[in-house]
Structure formats: C-alpha cells, structure tokens
Design a protein around this motif. Sequence first.
Motif, short mmCIF file in Angstrom:
data_model
loop_
_atom_site.label_atom_id
_atom_site.label_comp_id
_atom_site.label_asym_id
_atom_site.label_seq_id
_atom_site.Cartn_x
_atom_site.Cartn_y
_atom_site.Cartn_z
N ASP A 82 0.84 -1.20 0.00
CA ASP A 82 0.00 0.00 0.00
C ASP A 82 0.89 1.26 0.00
O ASP A 82 1.62 1.50 0.96
N PRO A 83 0.82 2.07 -1.05
CA PRO A 83 1.67 3.28 -1.09
C PRO A 83 1.31 4.31 -0.04
O PRO A 83 2.09 5.21 0.24
N HIS A 84 0.15 4.16 0.60
CA HIS A 84 -0.29 5.12 1.62
C HIS A 84 -0.10 4.59 3.05
O HIS A 84 -0.53 5.25 4.00
N TYR A 85 0.52 3.43 3.16
CA TYR A 85 0.75 2.85 4.49
C TYR A 85 1.64 3.77 5.31
O TYR A 85 2.69 4.22 4.85
N LEU A 86 1.24 4.08 6.54
CA LEU A 86 1.95 5.05 7.38
C LEU A 86 3.13 4.48 8.14
O LEU A 86 3.99 5.22 8.62
#
Length: 100
Positions: A82-86
């Motif tokens: 996931d490119p938005h994983y924090l």
Amino acid sequence: FLPSNLQGKFNKMLTDSNYTNVEIIVITDGSRILGLGDLGAGGMGISLGKCSLYIVGAGLTPRRVMPVLLDVGTNNETLLNDPHYLGQAKPRETDEVFYK
C-alpha cells in the motif's frame, strides 16, 4: 510511534516528549492483534482504545497515560504494497531482533 531504528532509545524518547508523570504506558507492535492479525502501524488504534478505557474506567487524566506503537515493520502483504501505508513498509523484525 517509535520506529525500529530508534531501538534502545525509548527512555530518551520519553524524556524528550511532553508527557510527564505517566502512570500507564500501553505498548503494541501492531502484530497479533486478537482476531485482526497483523495491523502494523494501524495497531495504534488498539493502544489508543485501551488508554481510553483507563481514562474513562479508572478516572486517570489523559496526561497520565501514553499510547506507544513500536513500528518494527509488518508481514501483512496488503500493507507492504500500500503506497499510503503510514508505518515502515518493510518485513517485520524477527523475534530475535525484536526482543534483543
């Protein structure tokens, strides 16, 4: 959030934080969340929820509880991709490294 590259510096992080007179620290690494599995950095919600129980149920002031997430990666492939994983998008540290 404490990333794994700060291993051994937990006391310094506490000293540098705005938290004083902490009575309870609720720590998770985001893995093995009962019934949910490996949530990685998303496991912080579990620590926050438990802190809320101490505040509401035990009457502690919010300044006396501290939620902490030890971000040591995740083995959840969905999160890793996931490119938005924090969190740290890397495989979870082994138990040998984690408990060192």
